[in-house]
Design a protein around this motif. Structure first.
Motif, PDB file in Angstrom:
ATOM      1  N   ARG A  16       0.860  -1.182   0.000  1.00 59.92           N
ATOM      2  CA  ARG A  16       0.000   0.000   0.000  1.00 59.92           C
ATOM      3  C   ARG A  16       0.885   1.217   0.000  1.00 59.92           C
ATOM      4  NH1 ARG A  16      -5.514  -0.639   2.568  1.00 59.92           N
ATOM      5  NH2 ARG A  16      -5.761  -2.871   2.886  1.00 59.92           N
ATOM      6  N   SER A  17       0.496   2.240  -0.771  1.00 62.23           N
ATOM      7  CA  SER A  17       1.245   3.497  -0.738  1.00 62.23           C
ATOM      8  C   SER A  17       0.496   4.470   0.151  1.00 62.23           C
ATOM      9  CB  SER A  17       1.391   4.065  -2.138  1.00 62.23           C
ATOM     10  OG  SER A  17       0.118   4.362  -2.655  1.00 62.23           O
ATOM     11  N   ASN A  18       1.180   5.562   0.535  1.00 60.82           N
ATOM     12  CA  ASN A  18       0.517   6.613   1.299  1.00 60.82           C
ATOM     13  C   ASN A  18      -0.147   6.093   2.567  1.00 60.82           C
ATOM     14  OD1 ASN A  18       0.262   9.501   0.699  1.00 60.82           O
ATOM     15  ND2 ASN A  18       0.065   8.717  -1.394  1.00 60.82           N
ATOM     16  N   PRO A  69       5.460   3.314  -0.987  1.00 63.91           N
ATOM     17  CA  PRO A  69       6.003   4.673  -0.908  1.00 63.91           C
ATOM     18  C   PRO A  69       5.144   5.607  -0.045  1.00 63.91           C
ATOM     19  CG  PRO A  69       5.136   4.216  -3.112  1.00 63.91           C
ATOM     20  CD  PRO A  69       5.104   2.924  -2.366  1.00 63.91           C
ATOM     21  N   ASP A  70       5.773   6.649   0.470  1.00 60.49           N
ATOM     22  CA  ASP A  70       5.126   7.659   1.313  1.00 60.49           C
ATOM     23  C   ASP A  70       4.506   7.031   2.560  1.00 60.49           C
ATOM     24  OD1 ASP A  70       5.788   9.933  -0.214  1.00 60.49           O
ATOM     25  OD2 ASP A  70       4.320   9.297  -1.699  1.00 60.49           O
ATOM     26  N   ARG A  96      10.017   5.697   0.234  1.00 59.81           N
ATOM     27  CA  ARG A  96       9.898   7.083   0.694  1.00 59.81           C
ATOM     28  C   ARG A  96       9.118   7.132   2.005  1.00 59.81           C
ATOM     29  NH1 ARG A  96       8.344  10.262  -4.310  1.00 59.81           N
ATOM     30  NH2 ARG A  96       6.236   9.845  -3.607  1.00 59.81           N
ATOM     31  N   PHE A  97       9.690   7.835   2.976  1.00 58.94           N
ATOM     32  CA  PHE A  97       9.015   8.031   4.261  1.00 58.94           C
ATOM     33  C   PHE A  97       8.651   9.497   4.426  1.00 58.94           C
ATOM     34  CE2 PHE A  97      11.678   4.326   5.116  1.00 58.94           C
ATOM     35  CZ  PHE A  97      10.796   3.479   5.765  1.00 58.94           C
ATOM     36  N   ALA A  98       7.566   9.761   5.138  1.00 61.27           N
ATOM     37  CA  ALA A  98       7.262  11.145   5.506  1.00 61.27           C
ATOM     38  C   ALA A  98       8.313  11.591   6.528  1.00 61.27           C
ATOM     39  CB  ALA A  98       5.865  11.226   6.095  1.00 61.27           C
TER      40      ALA A  98
ATOM     41  N   THR B 193       0.986  14.485  -2.422  1.00 65.39           N
ATOM     42  CA  THR B 193       1.142  14.472  -0.967  1.00 65.39           C
ATOM     43  C   THR B 193       2.588  14.230  -0.550  1.00 65.39           C
ATOM     44  OG1 THR B 193       0.570  12.149  -0.993  1.00 65.39           O
ATOM     45  CG2 THR B 193      -1.197  13.663  -0.446  1.00 65.39           C
ATOM     46  N   GLN B 197       8.061  16.857   0.229  1.00 66.46           N
ATOM     47  CA  GLN B 197       8.846  16.136   1.234  1.00 66.46           C
ATOM     48  C   GLN B 197      10.287  16.631   1.332  1.00 66.46           C
ATOM     49  OE1 GLN B 197       9.535  11.915   0.863  1.00 66.46           O
ATOM     50  NE2 GLN B 197      10.712  12.287   2.691  1.00 66.46           N
ATOM     51  N   GLY B 227       3.277  17.233   2.168  1.00 67.54           N
ATOM     52  CA  GLY B 227       4.463  16.532   2.639  1.00 67.54           C
ATOM     53  C   GLY B 227       5.568  17.459   3.127  1.00 67.54           C
ATOM     54  N   ASN B 293      -6.804  10.993   0.350  1.00 68.20           N
ATOM     55  CA  ASN B 293      -5.673  11.806   0.779  1.00 68.20           C
ATOM     56  C   ASN B 293      -5.857  13.178   0.166  1.00 68.20           C
ATOM     57  OD1 ASN B 293      -3.943  12.289  -1.599  1.00 68.20           O
ATOM     58  ND2 ASN B 293      -3.684  10.063  -1.594  1.00 68.20           N
ATOM     59  N   SER B 314       1.072   2.934  -8.605  1.00 69.86           N
ATOM     60  CA  SER B 314       0.709   3.063  -7.184  1.00 69.86           C
ATOM     61  C   SER B 314      -0.354   4.143  -7.017  1.00 69.86           C
ATOM     62  CB  SER B 314       1.938   3.294  -6.302  1.00 69.86           C
ATOM     63  OG  SER B 314       2.417   4.592  -6.440  1.00 69.86           O
ATOM     64  N   LEU B 317      -3.670   2.444  -8.025  1.00 68.22           N
ATOM     65  CA  LEU B 317      -4.150   1.592  -6.942  1.00 68.22           C
ATOM     66  C   LEU B 317      -4.739   2.448  -5.813  1.00 68.22           C
ATOM     67  CD1 LEU B 317      -4.153  -1.427  -6.158  1.00 68.22           C
ATOM     68  CD2 LEU B 317      -2.079  -0.970  -4.828  1.00 68.22           C
ATOM     69  N   ALA B 318      -4.050   3.550  -5.492  1.00 66.87           N
ATOM     70  CA  ALA B 318      -4.529   4.445  -4.426  1.00 66.87           C
ATOM     71  C   ALA B 318      -5.890   5.011  -4.810  1.00 66.87           C
ATOM     72  CB  ALA B 318      -3.524   5.558  -4.180  1.00 66.87           C
ATOM     73  N   LYS B 321      -8.589   2.266  -4.457  1.00 65.11           N
ATOM     74  CA  LYS B 321      -8.932   2.040  -3.044  1.00 65.11           C
ATOM     75  C   LYS B 321      -9.748   3.206  -2.507  1.00 65.11           C
ATOM     76  CE  LYS B 321      -5.828  -1.349  -1.262  1.00 65.11           C
ATOM     77  NZ  LYS B 321      -4.486  -1.701  -1.690  1.00 65.11           N
TER      78      LYS B 321
END
Ligand code: SF4
Lengths: 197, 478
Positions: A16-18, A69-70, A96-98, B193, B197, B227, B293, B314, B317-318, B321
């Motif tokens: 899962r992303s985000n 990611p994220d 990628r991390f917050a 989002t 970063q 971010g 989000n 991705s 997919l987001a 969902k």
């Protein structure tokens, strides 16, 4: 803080992303005033689904989270890190991390490892095909090893040293107490005070 | 080479700098609330450390506080314990606290600015990601975790690695009916989002300069949703006018010295940002989110996107969902989405100008049948101001509920929550799954869109409303 040198354990592939910190630990858990007892709140909403990867019997006792990611976006709650640690995770891998989540993790000795998304995909495949495969996260060598795969990762030298030594940030800072006092003496007088008026 | 605003503020706070180590930065203001502080005070107690600078520390209660029956004991025992823990900690360590019932109580990011504690060129931290709000004053303000809260309490400093800098330049005039909220939602949808970063974003350009202080706070507030670590806007005459004569603003010679310093807080002409994004204000429109989000947003006049249209797997997919969770179908017009609840409030849009904007849309109209509308001022001061202007009456006459100050429905920690499956139009900042209550579905909107949505029962802008028979009062200048 507990030192982190190297860790080997089975993995949970989380495709899962985000994944925001509200998913990692929902807000109603934030009412607790301790640092422990958050394990049952970890991914609480998703864990209602028996098919959710964390609920699969073959993932019991896994200690390496391989995330999309994220990871860790949203609220700054450090409870997200505690929940992961209380559950038994020692390290989280993502492309990628917050920022805040990453900072919080490193302060608590939860190692966040940044790898390219292709490598994360490879780790997903590897650990999905064989849940028993062990993943080693080696901070000394700055390497992740699993199956036939070896991937190097970066971590800034200072953060790495503090993790390896398990050093408490506040103690380190208080070594500079004289510098703080000197800075305070030269702050301009127009800066506000919270003292009641 | 010149420096950016963020770099200037950073440099002015360096306590120690050494090769290969993070800079140690001095913190000018530390805000506390009940959720992220108990474990930090515990740590101090265990180590036998005092709070180093009580005069730079202030606490308020906001996340757990109910917005009804605030004179009665708090029903939820866990919430009560958390508030009592903050009260005990503040008393024990000597921290100034504004508890429920106090005239200065409210959402932490509304309280700091309104007291005049947030000023240009300061470093401001709080165990709360929306600390970015304070960047509207040209302060470097960011959220921290509980370990860092403990660190600041003990040392008034933080070891920090430098941020990268990003300019978001918005030139031109915002079209009629387009607000700061629409602007920031559009920016987040554009950069994503994760797009901010590692960066401190500086918002600049003629459209930003024209914004009021409160609108600037709305913009900076949601920097974290892109971010970014922080958002900033260079201080100018609008900032100085807002601060003048606030309780904690400098006075007399101190004021003159402060303003002279504040005027230096601009990005030099030859400074270089690590990344630049340019937005044409004229192209912006009322904006709402459709997903889970804050980057999953679109112009109100458009439709729910088709996940198949995303090239990034991705993101696709987001989106799939999100649509499943939100119970939406691709191609459905956003205006056709019906809501059960409308929430006006939070540190994004719970200030007086937001309430005025929502009131000006709803005055003389009625909240649609079957829709509940909650109006929650961001602080007690905002509530008092609104009552003085008669806004509370405007809302209650329309059938909305007028509540006491707090975070309220912005997050599911207090009694104001969505029921599973319920759908809201909300002026808050996060539309994450379950954010407003388990199973709740959130559409982020501006106060104007929230009010129009309440009247029509589906996502709508003020322009969608039929004219009134009687003359509506001219909206207060914002
Ligand atoms: S209003 Fe919402 S975003 Fe702001 S501090 Fe409260 S919970 Fe956080």
């Amino acid at each position: 803080m507990e030192a982190f040198t190297t860790h080997t354990g089975r993995a949970v592939p989380l495709r899962r992303s985000n994944v925001d910190t509200d998913q990692i630990i929902p807000a109603h858990w934030l009412k607790k005033v301790t640092r422990d007892g958050f394990e049952d709140g970890l991914f609480e909403a998703w864990r209602k689904d028996p098919e959710f990867v964390l609920n699969r019997p073959e993932r019991a006792g896994a200690s390496v989270l391989i995330a999309g990611p994220d990871f860790g976006t949203g609220s700054s709650r450090e409870h997200a890190v505690w929940a992961l640690q209380n559950y038994g995770f020692k390290t989280v891998v993502s492309s990628r991390f917050a920022d805040i989540f990453r900072g919080n993790s490193l302060k608590n000795g939860l190692l966040t490892v940044v790898l390219p998304q292709e490598t994360v995909e490879a780790l997903w495949e590897l650990t999905e095909n064989d849940p028993a495969v062990e993943v080693t996260v080696d901070l000394v060598a700055r390497e992740v090893r699993a199956g036939g795969l070896t991937a190097g990762f970066d971590l800034d030298e200072n953060a790495r040293w503090r993790l390896l030594e398990g050093l408490d940030d506040i103690d380190l800072t208080l070594r500079n107490a004289a510098d703080i006092t000197a800075y305070e003496a030269r702050r301009p007088s127009f800066k506000p005070s919270t003292a009641r008026i | 080479m010149g420096r950016t605003l963020a770099e200037k503020v950073w440099d002015d706070h360096v306590v120690t700098r050494a090769e290969g180590e993070p800079d140690l930065l001095f913190i000018d203001l530390h805000l506390l609330h009940e959720v992220t502080s108990p474990q930090a005070f515990d740590g101090l107690r265990k180590a036998g450390r005092p709070v180093r600078r009580l005069d730079l520390t202030i606490a308020t209660e906001d996340h757990n506080t109910p917005t009804l029956d605030i004179d009665k004991p708090i029903a939820d025992p866990v919430s009560r314990t958390q508030l009592e823990t903050l009260r005990r900690n503040c008393a024990e360590f000597g921290v100034r606290l504004h508890p429920l019932g106090d005239i200065e109580q409210g959402v932490v990011h509304v309280v700091g600015p309104q007291l005049g504690l947030t000023q240009p060129g300061m470093t401001v931290v709080c165990g709360d990601s929306h600390t970015s709000t304070h960047g509207a004053f040209g302060a470097l303000a960011f959220g921290i975790g509980t370990s860092q809260v403990e660190h600041v309490l003990a040392t008034q400093t933080l070891p920090l690695a430098p941020f990268k800098t990003m300019a978001v330049t918005v030139e031109g005039e915002l079209p009629e009916g387009v607000t700061a909220k629409d602007l920031i939602l559009a920016v987040i949808a554009r950069i994503g989002t994760g797009g901010g970063q590692g960066y401190v974003i500086e918002y600049r350009g003629s459209a930003i300069e024209k914004l009021s202080m409160e609108a600037r706070m709305t913009v900076c507030n949601m920097s974290i949703e892109a971010g970014a670590r922080a958002g900033m806007i260079a201080p100018d005459e609008t900032t100085f006018a807002y601060l003048k004569d606030r309780p904690h603003a400098p006075r007399g010679e101190d004021w003159d010295a402060a303003v002279a310093y504040w005027r230096t807080l601009r990005t030099d002409d030859d400074a270089v940002f690590d990344r630049e994004v340019v937005v044409d204000a004229a192209e912006l429109a009322p904006f709402v989110t459709w997903g889970t989000n804050p980057g999953q947003g679109a112009a109100l006049s458009s439709a729910v996107p088709d996940p198949a249209s995303y090239s990034d797997p991705s993101e696709r997919l987001a989106a799939e969902k999100a649509l499943e969770y939100m119970d939406l179908t691709p191609g459905q017009a956003l205006r056709d989405i019906r809501v059960d609840t409308v929430f006006v409030g939070s540190c994004t849009n719970g200030r007086i100008e937001d309430l005025r904007a929502a009131a000006s849309v709803i005055e003389g109209r009625d909240v649609a049948d079957g829709v509940r509308m909650l109006v929650v001022p961001g602080s007690v001061r905002v509530a008092l101001q609104a009552v003085e202007e008669g806004l509370d009456k405007v809302f209650t006459a329309a059938g909305a509920e007028w509540r006491h100050a707090g975070c309220s429905m912005c997050l599911g920690m207090n009694p104001d929550q969505l029921a599973p499956g319920e759908r809201s139009a909300s002026t808050s900042n996060r539309n994450f799954e379950g954010r407003q209550g388990k199973g709740g579905r959130t559409h982020l909107v501006s106060p104007q869109v929230a009010a129009a949505t309440a009247v029509l029962g589906h996502l709508a802008a003020p322009g969608d409303l039929p004219g009134l028979a009687t003359d509506v009062r001219t909206p207060v200048e914002v």
